[in-house]
Design an enzyme around this catalytic site. Structure first.
Site, short mmCIF file in Angstrom:
data_model
loop_
_atom_site.label_atom_id
_atom_site.label_comp_id
_atom_site.label_asym_id
_atom_site.label_seq_id
_atom_site.Cartn_x
_atom_site.Cartn_y
_atom_site.Cartn_z
N HIS A 1 0.16 -5.00 16.17
CA HIS A 1 1.07 -4.44 17.18
C HIS A 1 0.46 -4.45 18.59
CE1 HIS A 1 3.97 -3.26 14.23
NE2 HIS A 1 3.15 -2.41 13.63
N ASP B 1 2.06 -2.07 3.45
CA ASP B 1 3.07 -1.03 3.57
C ASP B 1 4.44 -1.54 3.10
OD1 ASP B 1 2.99 -2.73 5.74
OD2 ASP B 1 2.77 -1.16 7.25
ZN LIG Z 1 2.85 -1.96 9.06
#
Ligand SMILES: [Zn+2]
Length: 344
Positions: A124, A248
């Site tokens: 990110h 995740d």
């Molecule tokens: Zn993630």
């Protein structure tokens, strides 16, 4: 098969306290690899700290200095989700250096493939912003270093974290030498990753976003792997494959709503390994991104390493999702994606 793993206790010094992205994640992975006896079949590779010149291939120099300054002042919150401690700058330098070292080990033939067990994660992090638990973009920097240091012309970055890797996409959006392919829950954090984001200028078509509906599981993932990722990778002919490995996507993970099992991850890695063998002498480097259910994370990383080692039996202690109801159909998404990306 010689499979390397990058690890160093420095990664535990990125102290985030009770934050969901905390030291327990790497501790759980390493302890599971020890208990199951897999660790002794792997080759430990020590990371080094990345140089500022390497970070600045992706990040703004003022941003790098800002992260160093926050560390020197004892740490703090960088945005609503992302926190750092006084040692996080050093840990983050070694996370970048861990992935670049893994790439070097694979390119030089010290190992066949490698997994960088690093934190903080990276996908990110943008040019000038920390976000989503990420400080520096480990995989993007390693890809840029590989293009320069080893005169590579085509690198595939495959990102199966449940979140879209907005930072990695941005780093290569106008760079035709890197094909970025992401599977992710959509719409979801961080908001990017629509099917229409495909790259710009000479890099048009070298960003492939596969936005999947919440509830997608093993069969939906394997379908898009075979129908979209495999033909796109074969067409691109990468000389190296980097994988932003985020777990995740597992059904037991509380940060998202996907339904992938440990067995599903193993099957995806099997496809990635087949692509690596066919296209680039098996040069694969995995780098840890997300994954917050400790049992699922440890078992999934082990399954990934098992597949890289060529083991055929996969242990899946969590099994299939008990929540799975009707599977969302991927047929119309795959049809649309084939049209947009000219895939047969
Ligand atoms: Zn993630």
């Amino acid at each position: 098969m010689k499979v390397g793993y990058i690890y160093d206790p420095i990664y535990l010094k990125h102290d985030t306290g009770q934050h969901v992205e905390n030291t327990k994640r790497l501790k759980a992975i390493v302890s599971h690899l020890e208990k199951t006896g897999l660790k002794q079949r792997l080759i430990l590779i020590k990371p080094r700290a990345a140089a500022i010149g390497e970070l600045s291939l992706v990040h703004d120099e003022h941003y790098i200095a800002h992260i160093r300054d926050v560390a020197q002042k004892g740490g703090g919150w960088l945005d609503a989700d992302t926190v750092m401690s006084s040692d996080s700058y050093e840990a983050a330098l070694c996370a970048v250096g861990g992935v670049t070292r893994a790439v070097g080990a694979v390119i030089k033939g010290e190992v066949d493939s490698a997994f960088a067990l690093v934190r903080p994660p990276g996908h990110h992090a943008t040019c000038e912003r920390a976000m989503g638990f990420c400080l520096f973009n480990n995989v993007a920097i390693a890809a840029k270093c590989a293009l320069t240091n080893y005169q590579l012309e085509r690198i595939l970055i495959l990102d199966f974290d449940v979140h879209h890797g907005n930072g990695t996409q941005a780093a290569f959006y106008d760079n035709p030498h890197v094909l970025y392919i992401s599977t992710h829950q959509y719409p979801f954090y961080p908001g990017t990753g629509s099917i229409e984001e495909t790259g710009s200028g000479t890099a048009a078509g070298t960003t492939i976003n596969i936005p999947l509906p919440a509830g997608s599981g093993d069969s939906e993932y394997l379908e898009v792997f075979e129908q979209i990722i495999v033909p796109a990778a074969i067409r691109f002919k990468p000389q190296l494959v980097l994988v932003s490995a985020g777990y995740d996507t597992h059904w037991a993970d509380e940060l998202a709503l996907m339904q992938v099992s440990v067995t599903g991850f193993a099957q995806m890695v099997k496809i990635i390994r087949r692509l690596g063998d066919e296209l680039c002498n098996g040069r694969l480097v995995f780098s840890l991104e997300g994954g917050y259910n400790l049992r699922a994370l440890a078992a999934s990383v082990k399954a990934t390493l098992d597949m890289l080692l060529g083991n055929t039996t996969i242990e899946d202690p969590l099994g299939q999702s008990p929540y799975r109801r009707e599977a969302p159909s991927t047929a119309s998404l795959i049809k649309k994606m084939k049209e947009i990306h000219n895939l047969a």
